[in-house]
Design a protein around this motif. Structure first.
Motif, PDB file in Angstrom:
ATOM      1  N   THR A  62       0.821  -1.214   0.000  1.00  0.00           N
ATOM      2  CA  THR A  62       0.000   0.000   0.000  1.00  0.00           C
ATOM      3  C   THR A  62       0.851   1.259   0.000  1.00  0.00           C
ATOM      4  OG1 THR A  62      -0.135   0.260   2.418  1.00  0.00           O
ATOM      5  CG2 THR A  62      -1.693  -1.281   1.359  1.00  0.00           C
ATOM      6  N   GLY A  63       2.173   1.110   0.159  1.00  0.00           N
ATOM      7  CA  GLY A  63       3.071   2.252   0.257  1.00  0.00           C
ATOM      8  C   GLY A  63       3.370   2.673   1.681  1.00  0.00           C
ATOM      9  N   ALA A  64       2.799   1.977   2.676  1.00  0.00           N
ATOM     10  CA  ALA A  64       3.082   2.298   4.072  1.00  0.00           C
ATOM     11  C   ALA A  64       4.522   1.926   4.411  1.00  0.00           C
ATOM     12  CB  ALA A  64       2.116   1.555   4.989  1.00  0.00           C
ATOM     13  N   VAL A  65       5.167   2.758   5.229  1.00  0.00           N
ATOM     14  CA  VAL A  65       6.596   2.606   5.528  1.00  0.00           C
ATOM     15  C   VAL A  65       6.792   2.380   7.026  1.00  0.00           C
ATOM     16  CG1 VAL A  65       8.858   3.711   5.420  1.00  0.00           C
ATOM     17  CG2 VAL A  65       7.193   4.107   3.597  1.00  0.00           C
ATOM     18  N   THR A  66       7.566   1.367   7.377  1.00  0.00           N
ATOM     19  CA  THR A  66       7.936   1.101   8.764  1.00  0.00           C
ATOM     20  C   THR A  66       9.429   0.812   8.831  1.00  0.00           C
ATOM     21  OG1 THR A  66       7.375  -1.249   8.507  1.00  0.00           O
ATOM     22  CG2 THR A  66       5.670   0.202   9.425  1.00  0.00           C
ATOM     23  N   GLU A  67      10.038   1.036  10.000  1.00  0.00           N
ATOM     24  CA  GLU A  67      11.463   0.751  10.149  1.00  0.00           C
ATOM     25  C   GLU A  67      11.660  -0.739  10.382  1.00  0.00           C
ATOM     26  OE1 GLU A  67      15.049   1.893  13.165  1.00  0.00           O
ATOM     27  OE2 GLU A  67      13.991   3.560  12.191  1.00  0.00           O
ATOM     28  N   TYR A  68      12.625  -1.325   9.656  1.00  0.00           N
ATOM     29  CA  TYR A  68      12.927  -2.761   9.772  1.00  0.00           C
ATOM     30  C   TYR A  68      14.142  -3.002  10.643  1.00  0.00           C
ATOM     31  CZ  TYR A  68      13.570  -7.612   8.235  1.00  0.00           C
ATOM     32  OH  TYR A  68      13.694  -8.974   8.197  1.00  0.00           O
ATOM     33  N   ALA A  69      15.178  -2.199  10.473  1.00  0.00           N
ATOM     34  CA  ALA A  69      16.409  -2.369  11.250  1.00  0.00           C
ATOM     35  C   ALA A  69      17.200  -1.077  11.213  1.00  0.00           C
ATOM     36  CB  ALA A  69      17.252  -3.522  10.698  1.00  0.00           C
ATOM     37  N   ASP A  70      18.016  -0.881  12.248  1.00  0.00           N
ATOM     38  CA  ASP A  70      18.857   0.301  12.380  1.00  0.00           C
ATOM     39  C   ASP A  70      20.319  -0.151  12.452  1.00  0.00           C
ATOM     40  OD1 ASP A  70      20.234   2.582  13.054  1.00  0.00           O
ATOM     41  OD2 ASP A  70      18.946   3.122  14.739  1.00  0.00           O
ATOM     42  N   PRO A  71      21.140   0.243  11.478  1.00  0.00           N
ATOM     43  CA  PRO A  71      22.538  -0.195  11.506  1.00  0.00           C
ATOM     44  C   PRO A  71      23.397   0.528  12.525  1.00  0.00           C
ATOM     45  CG  PRO A  71      22.174   1.242   9.643  1.00  0.00           C
ATOM     46  CD  PRO A  71      20.822   1.023  10.271  1.00  0.00           C
ATOM     47  N   ALA A  72      22.818   1.470  13.288  1.00  0.00           N
ATOM     48  CA  ALA A  72      23.558   2.191  14.322  1.00  0.00           C
ATOM     49  C   ALA A  72      24.843   2.801  13.767  1.00  0.00           C
ATOM     50  CB  ALA A  72      23.865   1.270  15.508  1.00  0.00           C
ATOM     51  N   LEU A  73      24.680   3.757  12.857  1.00  0.00           N
ATOM     52  CA  LEU A  73      25.837   4.429  12.274  1.00  0.00           C
ATOM     53  C   LEU A  73      26.586   5.208  13.356  1.00  0.00           C
ATOM     54  CD1 LEU A  73      24.356   5.748   8.907  1.00  0.00           C
ATOM     55  CD2 LEU A  73      25.282   3.493   9.472  1.00  0.00           C
ATOM     56  N   PRO A  74      27.879   5.478  13.159  1.00  0.00           N
ATOM     57  CA  PRO A  74      28.670   6.145  14.192  1.00  0.00           C
ATOM     58  C   PRO A  74      28.077   7.487  14.613  1.00  0.00           C
ATOM     59  CG  PRO A  74      30.088   5.267  12.470  1.00  0.00           C
ATOM     60  CD  PRO A  74      28.686   5.110  11.978  1.00  0.00           C
ATOM     61  N   ASP A  75      28.126   7.772  15.889  1.00  0.00           N
ATOM     62  CA  ASP A  75      27.624   9.025  16.443  1.00  0.00           C
ATOM     63  C   ASP A  75      28.804   9.970  16.670  1.00  0.00           C
ATOM     64  OD1 ASP A  75      26.090  10.978  17.571  1.00  0.00           O
ATOM     65  OD2 ASP A  75      25.916   9.997  19.531  1.00  0.00           O
ATOM     66  N   ASP A  76      29.357  10.470  15.566  1.00  0.00           N
ATOM     67  CA  ASP A  76      30.545  11.315  15.652  1.00  0.00           C
ATOM     68  C   ASP A  76      30.332  12.695  15.035  1.00  0.00           C
ATOM     69  OD1 ASP A  76      30.342  10.626  13.012  1.00  0.00           O
ATOM     70  OD2 ASP A  76      32.236   9.529  12.908  1.00  0.00           O
ATOM     71  N   GLY A  77      29.073  13.034  14.776  1.00  0.00           N
ATOM     72  CA  GLY A  77      28.773  14.351  14.237  1.00  0.00           C
ATOM     73  C   GLY A  77      28.865  14.465  12.735  1.00  0.00           C
ATOM     74  N   ILE A  78      29.277  13.406  12.049  1.00  0.00           N
ATOM     75  CA  ILE A  78      29.357  13.430  10.582  1.00  0.00           C
ATOM     76  C   ILE A  78      28.025  12.949  10.005  1.00  0.00           C
ATOM     77  CG2 ILE A  78      30.504  12.483   8.545  1.00  0.00           C
ATOM     78  CD1 ILE A  78      33.004  12.106  10.235  1.00  0.00           C
ATOM     79  N   PRO A  79      27.298  13.798   9.272  1.00  0.00           N
ATOM     80  CA  PRO A  79      26.032  13.355   8.674  1.00  0.00           C
ATOM     81  C   PRO A  79      26.285  12.308   7.586  1.00  0.00           C
ATOM     82  CG  PRO A  79      26.172  15.761   8.737  1.00  0.00           C
ATOM     83  CD  PRO A  79      27.541  15.230   9.025  1.00  0.00           C
ATOM     84  N   ARG A  80      25.587  11.184   7.684  1.00  0.00           N
ATOM     85  CA  ARG A  80      25.750  10.097   6.737  1.00  0.00           C
ATOM     86  C   ARG A  80      24.395   9.681   6.169  1.00  0.00           C
ATOM     87  NH1 ARG A  80      29.298   9.123  10.950  1.00  0.00           N
ATOM     88  NH2 ARG A  80      31.403   8.391  10.421  1.00  0.00           N
ATOM     89  N   ARG A  81      24.468   8.886   5.102  1.00  0.00           N
ATOM     90  CA  ARG A  81      23.266   8.269   4.551  1.00  0.00           C
ATOM     91  C   ARG A  81      23.608   6.919   3.953  1.00  0.00           C
ATOM     92  NH1 ARG A  81      23.323   8.167  -0.945  1.00  0.00           N
ATOM     93  NH2 ARG A  81      24.325   9.860  -2.131  1.00  0.00           N
ATOM     94  N   MET A  82      22.568   6.101   3.778  1.00  0.00           N
ATOM     95  CA  MET A  82      22.728   4.840   3.070  1.00  0.00           C
ATOM     96  C   MET A  82      22.969   5.124   1.592  1.00  0.00           C
ATOM     97  SD  MET A  82      22.260   2.903   5.683  1.00  0.00           S
ATOM     98  CE  MET A  82      22.239   1.271   4.964  1.00  0.00           C
TER      99      MET A  82
END
Length: 320
Positions: free
Chosen positions: A92-112
């Motif tokens: 239907t196009g509904a979006v839910t979170e499946y998993a979080d890779p826990a990217l580093p929390d060092d202030g650098i903005p990242r994306r997949m």
């Protein structure tokens, strides 16, 4: 061998990427990374004598965040590597979170960024910093149970995933190195080892997305060069596809016989003068390269899919 690709009907995206043929539904998925869009399209007849099909856009889902790649799921729906997480998109196009890779929390903005399922239906996905900070990215593996494993770190801009016909080699590009590397890949465990250089794209462009054909040739989108280059299993340049857009971002084999090469491109970052010279930048292109590709299995969150590396490469498998 030199080939030329023709543009397809859907309008230009900002950063079209991640094409994948959905064998279960018999159509194409791709994303527009910076626009946060997931597209689906079907092959249709083209109104010329080229002998090539065109592509018709059939559906779009807006995620509201950058989306690096998308994969069909064995249980139905889609899995997206988007923002900093893995998201499920149902029919239907509904979006839910499946998993979080826990990217580093060092202030650098990242994306997949680029992502693709391995022969057992596990999703490999890379990351990058928005400003391409050196060594700020990594390559992860998402297992169907939601476990996330770091496979390769550090990486600057993870791109270009594909497996050899027997599933025992993985090809991967860290784009700023201008090199595609190859790893030994254990199909049972997903472990990587023995990294070495496979092909160097040289000063004229950088390697982006890639696809592998049934003969083991690796087809590499070369960003900045307006080309897709095919390399034999020993790394020798074997074929070049010319694309009338300089920022070639990825490629995938598509169609019922997996004998079409669909190529994505980008308009993002081009000046007004460059866009005038490249009016089709951001579009998808297609050619028939005289090769058949390996089907990409769905994410194995349902019944285990039949391995596409042990049967005929042009039959539809699994469900989506």
């Amino acid at each position: 061998m030199h080939l030329t690709a023709l543009p397809c009907a859907p309008g230009p995206g900002r950063l079209s990427e991640g094409p994948v043929w959905d064998t279960g539904r018999g159509d194409l998925l791709w994303v527009d990374i910076t626009a946060g869009l997931v597209h689906r399209g079907e092959l249709v007849d083209r109104d010329d004598d080229s002998g090539l099909p065109d592509l018709r856009l059939t559906a779009t889902v807006e995620l509201g965040r950058p989306v690096g790649a998308v994969a069909p799921c064995a249980s139905g729906g889609l899995l997206a590597a988007a923002g900093t997480a893995f998201l499920r998109i149902d029919d239907t196009g509904a979006v839910t979170e499946y998993a979080d890779p826990a990217l580093p929390d060092d202030g650098i903005p990242r994306r997949m960024n680029d992502a693709k399922c391995d022969p057992r239906g596990r999703l490999l996905a890379g990351t990058m910093a928005y400003d391409a900070t050196r060594d700020a990215g990594a390559l992860y593996r998402l297992d169907p149970d939601g476990t996330v494993t770091t496979l390769l770190s550090p990486v600057t801009l993870s791109n270009g995933l594909g497996w050899s016909p027997d599933g025992r080699l993985l090809y991967h590009a860290d784009s700023p190195t201008r090199r595609v590397d190859v790893f030994d890949h254990d199909p049972a465990t997903g472990a990587l080892s023995r990294r070495r250089a496979f092909a160097d794209t040289g000063p004229a462009g950088v390697p982006d997305g890639l696809a592998v054909d049934t003969g083991g040739r690796v087809w590499v989108a070369v960003w900045g060069a307006g080309q897709v280059r095919a390399y034999t299993p020993d790394g020798t340049l074997d074929a070049v596809v010319t694309v009338p857009a300089s920022q070639v971002s990825s490629c995938a084999f598509a169609g019922p016989e997996l004998d079409l090469l669909v190529i994505t491109t980008a308009a993002d970052g081009l000046t007004a003068r460059q866009l005038a010279a490249e009016p089709d930048a951001g579009r998808l292109f297609v050619c028939r390269p005289g090769a058949r590709g390996l089907p990409v299995p769905p994410f194995a969150d349902g019944p285990a899919p039949v391995s596409p590396y042990s049967t005929s490469p042009h039959r539809a498998r699994g469900s989506a």
